[in-house]
Scaffold this active site. Structure first.
Site, PDB file in Angstrom:
ATOM      1  N   TYR A  58       0.684  -1.267   0.026  1.00  0.00           N
ATOM      2  CA  TYR A  58      -0.026  -0.040   0.054  1.00  0.00           C
ATOM      3  C   TYR A  58       0.988   1.450   0.097  1.00  0.00           C
ATOM      4  O   TYR A  58       0.448   2.561  -0.279  1.00  0.00           O
ATOM      5  CB  TYR A  58      -0.846   0.208   1.145  1.00  0.00           C
ATOM      6  N   HIS A 116       0.477 -11.946   1.822  1.00  0.00           N
ATOM      7  CA  HIS A 116      -0.388 -11.104   1.281  1.00  0.00           C
ATOM      8  C   HIS A 116      -1.253 -12.019  -0.034  1.00  0.00           C
ATOM      9  O   HIS A 116      -2.506 -11.860  -0.022  1.00  0.00           O
ATOM     10  CB  HIS A 116       0.257  -9.890   0.661  1.00  0.00           C
TER      11      HIS A 116
END
Length: 291
Positions: A58, A116
């Protein structure tokens, strides 16, 4: 799942006890695409949010760390989750990613760290997470975008099972079978894209609007409550302060079993917004991201 507020604030999310033994709020702030958003994060914490969810990919772990450093809340009262991207799954790189996240977040421990996506070296990365868990530096371990078969493969090699699986869930993509599997494995489902990015076919559906009228809530609040009533934790993302109270004000009502079932039947074959979790070409491209 307890719905007894733990703090005196404007809003307060209940917590769920993970398989790791630690409590996690069932609703937090997702920070995907949140940049220049320190003030929003601080407002969220002031309002009663106690879970902040971020990830290296991010590009905002430093901002989350800045918000934490500016907040007056004790560290023990805030649950911080972040993630390792699959290009960091080799042992040395996994350690580098963990240490970088700790440094950028200005923390000496993480409440939850996810793999992730699946990747070639996922099992090696998991062993590194287990080592950090043994040291108390990562309290709970999780996976994100893992299918049941991926978790089964992990389980054949893991000493510690995942406490959470963070996946895309919303009424247009309800993941009924995977959520049932996760519950059987005592793995907490965590939903990203929990309101399907407010797609009109969901927010304007008769099922959602009838519940909104009945409970005097917004369509988004109905969908978030549908998640929670299914035993799913949610991390709705927003960069708009005005959305913060709406997203967390969902603990003064419950949907009936019939209403939960009706919303669960809104699933569509093309309802998924993000990549398929077993998209082989996508998983290969993840590993090619610049380190």
């Amino acid at each position: 799942m307890s719905e007894t507020p733990s703090t005196h604030c404007m809003f307060s999310a209940p917590t769920v006890t993970l398989s790791s033994g630690f409590d996690m709020p069932v609703l937090g702030l997702g920070t995907y695409k949140s940049h220049d958003a320190v003030e929003v994060m601080l407002k969220a914490l002031d309002m009663g949010y106690r879970l902040l969810d971020t990830a290296w990919i991010y590009g905002n772990e430093q901002e989350v760390g800045e918000a934490l450093s500016q907040s007056d809340l004790p560290r023990k009262d805030i649950f911080i989750a972040t993630k390792i991207w699959s290009n960091y799954f080799s042992p040395d790189l996994a350690k580098r990613s963990i240490e970088r996240s700790l440094n950028d977040l200005k923390l000496d421990y993480l409440d939850l760290m996810y793999l992730h996506w699946w990747g070639e070296d996922a099992l090696d990365a998991w062993k590194v997470l287990e080592d950090y868990h043994d040291q108390g530096i990562i309290r709970s371990l999780g996976v994100s975008n893992f299918t049941a078969s991926m978790i089964d493969e992990l389980a054949r090699h893991a000493r510690i099972m995942p406490a959470c699986d963070q996946i895309e869930i919303h009424p247009l993509w309800p993941e009924l079978e995977l959520v049932d599997y996760l519950k059987q494995q005592k793995i907490q489902p965590v939903a990203y894209c929990p309101i399907a990015r407010a797609k009109q076919e969901l927010m304007q559906s008769n099922e959602v609007l009838s519940c909104a009228d009945k409970y005097h809530k917004s369509p988004a609040q109905i969908v978030l409550r549908w998640q929670i009533d299914r035993g799913i934790a949610v991390i709705p993302k927003t960069v708009h302060e005005k959305r913060l109270p709406e997203n967390i004000d969902v603990f003064d009502f419950r949907l009936t079993t019939e209403e939960v079932r009706a919303l669960s039947q809104l699933g569509q074959k093309d309802g998924k917004i993000s990549r398929q979790m077993d998209d082989a070409s996508w998983l290969r491209s993840c590993a090619e991201q610049a380190l």
